[in-house]
Design a protein around this motif. Structure first.
Motif, PDB file in Angstrom:
ATOM      1  N   ALA A  52       1.677  -4.903  -4.732  1.00 25.54           N
ATOM      2  CA  ALA A  52       2.544  -6.137  -5.242  1.00 25.54           C
ATOM      3  C   ALA A  52       3.796  -6.323  -4.380  1.00 25.54           C
ATOM      4  O   ALA A  52       4.474  -7.375  -4.301  1.00 25.54           O
ATOM      5  N   THR A  53       4.124  -5.345  -3.298  1.00 27.17           N
ATOM      6  CA  THR A  53       5.291  -5.388  -2.536  1.00 27.17           C
ATOM      7  C   THR A  53       4.844  -5.569  -0.972  1.00 27.17           C
ATOM      8  O   THR A  53       5.838  -5.639  -0.113  1.00 27.17           O
ATOM      9  N   LEU A  54       3.433  -5.664  -0.699  1.00 25.79           N
ATOM     10  CA  LEU A  54       3.059  -5.925   0.792  1.00 25.79           C
ATOM     11  C   LEU A  54       3.449  -7.153   1.240  1.00 25.79           C
ATOM     12  O   LEU A  54       3.314  -8.169   0.460  1.00 25.79           O
ATOM     13  N   ASP A  55       4.065  -7.364   2.496  1.00 27.18           N
ATOM     14  CA  ASP A  55       4.537  -8.628   2.915  1.00 27.18           C
ATOM     15  C   ASP A  55       3.515  -9.166   3.844  1.00 27.18           C
ATOM     16  O   ASP A  55       4.010  -9.977   4.928  1.00 27.18           O
ATOM     17  N   THR A  56       2.262  -8.507   4.224  1.00 26.22           N
ATOM     18  CA  THR A  56       1.443  -9.085   5.449  1.00 26.22           C
ATOM     19  C   THR A  56       0.303  -9.728   4.667  1.00 26.22           C
ATOM     20  O   THR A  56      -0.169  -9.564   3.583  1.00 26.22           O
ATOM     21  N   PRO A  57      -0.058 -10.916   5.068  1.00 27.56           N
ATOM     22  CA  PRO A  57      -1.074 -11.790   4.626  1.00 27.56           C
ATOM     23  C   PRO A  57      -2.634 -11.157   5.112  1.00 27.56           C
ATOM     24  O   PRO A  57      -2.805 -10.587   6.107  1.00 27.56           O
ATOM     25  N   PHE A  58      -3.519 -11.253   4.354  1.00 25.58           N
ATOM     26  CA  PHE A  58      -4.914 -10.734   4.301  1.00 25.58           C
ATOM     27  C   PHE A  58      -5.678 -11.599   3.702  1.00 25.58           C
ATOM     28  O   PHE A  58      -5.420 -12.480   2.587  1.00 25.58           O
ATOM     29  N   ASP A  59      -7.310 -11.667   4.145  1.00 25.24           N
ATOM     30  CA  ASP A  59      -8.317 -12.657   3.482  1.00 25.24           C
ATOM     31  C   ASP A  59      -9.011 -11.909   2.459  1.00 25.24           C
ATOM     32  O   ASP A  59      -9.586 -12.626   1.608  1.00 25.24           O
ATOM     33  N   ALA A  60      -8.861 -10.522   2.651  1.00 26.93           N
ATOM     34  CA  ALA A  60      -9.730  -9.984   1.699  1.00 26.93           C
ATOM     35  C   ALA A  60      -9.247  -8.333   1.725  1.00 26.93           C
ATOM     36  O   ALA A  60      -8.628  -7.959   2.683  1.00 26.93           O
ATOM     37  N   LEU A  61      -9.586  -7.847   0.485  1.00 25.59           N
ATOM     38  CA  LEU A  61      -9.109  -6.276   0.104  1.00 25.59           C
ATOM     39  C   LEU A  61     -10.410  -5.312   0.039  1.00 25.59           C
ATOM     40  O   LEU A  61     -11.214  -5.808  -0.857  1.00 25.59           O
ATOM     41  N   VAL A  62     -10.355  -4.468   0.673  1.00 24.81           N
ATOM     42  CA  VAL A  62     -11.418  -3.337   0.584  1.00 24.81           C
ATOM     43  C   VAL A  62     -10.666  -2.209  -0.002  1.00 24.81           C
ATOM     44  O   VAL A  62      -9.744  -1.684   0.417  1.00 24.81           O
ATOM     45  N   MET A  63     -11.129  -1.648  -1.206  1.00 18.74           N
ATOM     46  CA  MET A  63     -10.446  -0.511  -1.735  1.00 18.74           C
ATOM     47  C   MET A  63     -11.390   0.592  -1.608  1.00 18.74           C
ATOM     48  O   MET A  63     -12.595   0.675  -2.016  1.00 18.74           O
ATOM     49  N   ALA A  64     -10.844   1.571  -0.847  1.00 12.42           N
ATOM     50  CA  ALA A  64     -11.540   2.497  -0.237  1.00 12.42           C
ATOM     51  C   ALA A  64     -11.836   4.064  -1.071  1.00 12.42           C
ATOM     52  O   ALA A  64     -11.891   5.193  -0.374  1.00 12.42           O
ATOM     53  N   GLY A  65     -11.536   4.083  -2.530  1.00 11.59           N
ATOM     54  CA  GLY A  65     -11.741   5.142  -3.136  1.00 11.59           C
ATOM     55  C   GLY A  65     -13.165   4.821  -3.849  1.00 11.59           C
ATOM     56  O   GLY A  65     -13.535   3.864  -4.414  1.00 11.59           O
ATOM     57  N   PHE A  66     -13.943   5.897  -3.926  1.00  4.96           N
ATOM     58  CA  PHE A  66     -15.192   6.150  -4.620  1.00  4.96           C
ATOM     59  C   PHE A  66     -15.199   6.483  -5.882  1.00  4.96           C
ATOM     60  O   PHE A  66     -14.959   7.532  -6.270  1.00  4.96           O
ATOM     61  N   GLY A  67     -15.472   5.382  -6.918  1.00  3.69           N
ATOM     62  CA  GLY A  67     -15.511   5.829  -8.260  1.00  3.69           C
ATOM     63  C   GLY A  67     -14.074   5.642  -8.930  1.00  3.69           C
ATOM     64  O   GLY A  67     -14.171   6.275 -10.077  1.00  3.69           O
ATOM     65  N   GLU A  68     -13.056   5.253  -8.111  1.00  3.11           N
ATOM     66  CA  GLU A  68     -11.565   5.339  -8.927  1.00  3.11           C
ATOM     67  C   GLU A  68     -11.422   4.164  -9.379  1.00  3.11           C
ATOM     68  O   GLU A  68     -11.981   3.028  -9.021  1.00  3.11           O
ATOM     69  N   PRO A  69     -10.566   4.226 -10.538  1.00  2.00           N
ATOM     70  CA  PRO A  69     -10.073   2.920 -11.189  1.00  2.00           C
ATOM     71  C   PRO A  69      -9.163   2.146 -10.330  1.00  2.00           C
ATOM     72  O   PRO A  69      -8.496   2.579  -9.268  1.00  2.00           O
TER      73      PRO A  69
END
Length: 262
Positions: free
Chosen positions: A62-79
């Motif tokens: 919510a506070t990140l100020d850099t643009p990106f085209d996709a997000l990869v969440m690198a936690g296995f099995g986490e909510p």
């Protein structure tokens, strides 16, 4: 194309390893940036830390100020992935589903090798919710804590191989590495096992490239519609705590400047 890879814990050295694996998997022209939350647990080994991490990750996004085209969440099995899908307008992929989906393209049944045994039910629940558990031959813990993975890399690989062999004997034809901290170990494990080994970080990056390349994004029509406007007290938390790019903790500030320039 720029892909943001989010390590859900606050251990910067693990973020660096995850970033290296993501960068190696990315196609020419894909830029990988990686970061971690500004607050939260140093590792995630259970539901309590998992939900703390989910809040910290959403706060960071919510506070990140850099643009990106996709997000990869690198936690296995986490909510937390579903919350990110509501929050962001770009595709969101997590390494759990990405690893399992890719594994099912390579064999009839797959298995997961993870860290502590207590993580097994959490991963099974995640796979069940995603509709991916039916073809899972087993999820098994190595007995290593998340931070222990970095202490003795050779021993870590040996234990993963030993555990994976048991999963193969149970019927798995493909192995998924069930922790972001195992990023980059797939080739060493595969060389000993003789079956395909899927690194979730690498798989998620390739899926992200495909989704963005096809011009697709998360459906906003129902399940992942944007959050309804309302007052949320002290949100984002990092702002109220005085954290951020200029005032964050030394570890996170140094990490961002050195490796992701976020």
């Amino acid at each position: 194309m720029r892909i943001l890879v989010m390590n859900p814990n606050t251990t910067a050295s693990m973020t660096a390893s995850i970033r290296a694996t993501a960068t190696a998997a990315a196609a020419p022209g894909t830029e990988i940036v990686a970061t971690e939350p500004l607050w939260g647990p140093v590792s995630i080994e259970g539901h309590f830390e998992g939900y703390l991490s989910a809040a910290a990750v959403l706060d960071r996004l919510a506070t990140l100020d850099t643009p990106f085209d996709a997000l990869v969440m690198a936690g296995f099995g986490e909510p937390g992935r579903e919350g990110a899908q509501e929050l962001l307008d770009v595709p969101v992929l997590d390494i759990t589903e990405s690893a399992a989906q890719m594994a099912m393209m390579l064999g009839h049944a797959y298995g997961v090798v993870t860290t502590l045994d207590r993580a097994v039910p959490q991963i099974q629940d995640r796979l069940l919710t995603a509709g991916l558990l039916q073809r899972c031959a087993g999820v098994r813990g190595t007995g290593l804590g998340v931070l222990e993975l970095e202490e003795d890399p050779e021993r870590t690989v040996e234990v993963i191989i030993e555990t994976a062999r048991a999963v193969v004997r149970a019927g798995a034809e493909v192995i998924c590495l069930g922790c972001g901290g195992m990023a980059g170990l797939d080739e060493k494990v595969a060389a000993e096992l003789g079956v395909p080994v899927v690194d979730g970080v690498a798989a998620a990056v390739k899926f992200a490239e495909a989704v963005v390349g096809l011009g697709l994004a998360t459906s906003r029509s129902r399940s992942f519609a944007p959050p309804r406007p309302k007052v949320i007290g002290s949100w984002p938390l990092s702002t109220h705590l005085g954290l951020g790019r200029a005032q964050g903790s030394p570890r996170n500030t140094d990490f961002s400047a050195q490796t992701s320039d976020i």
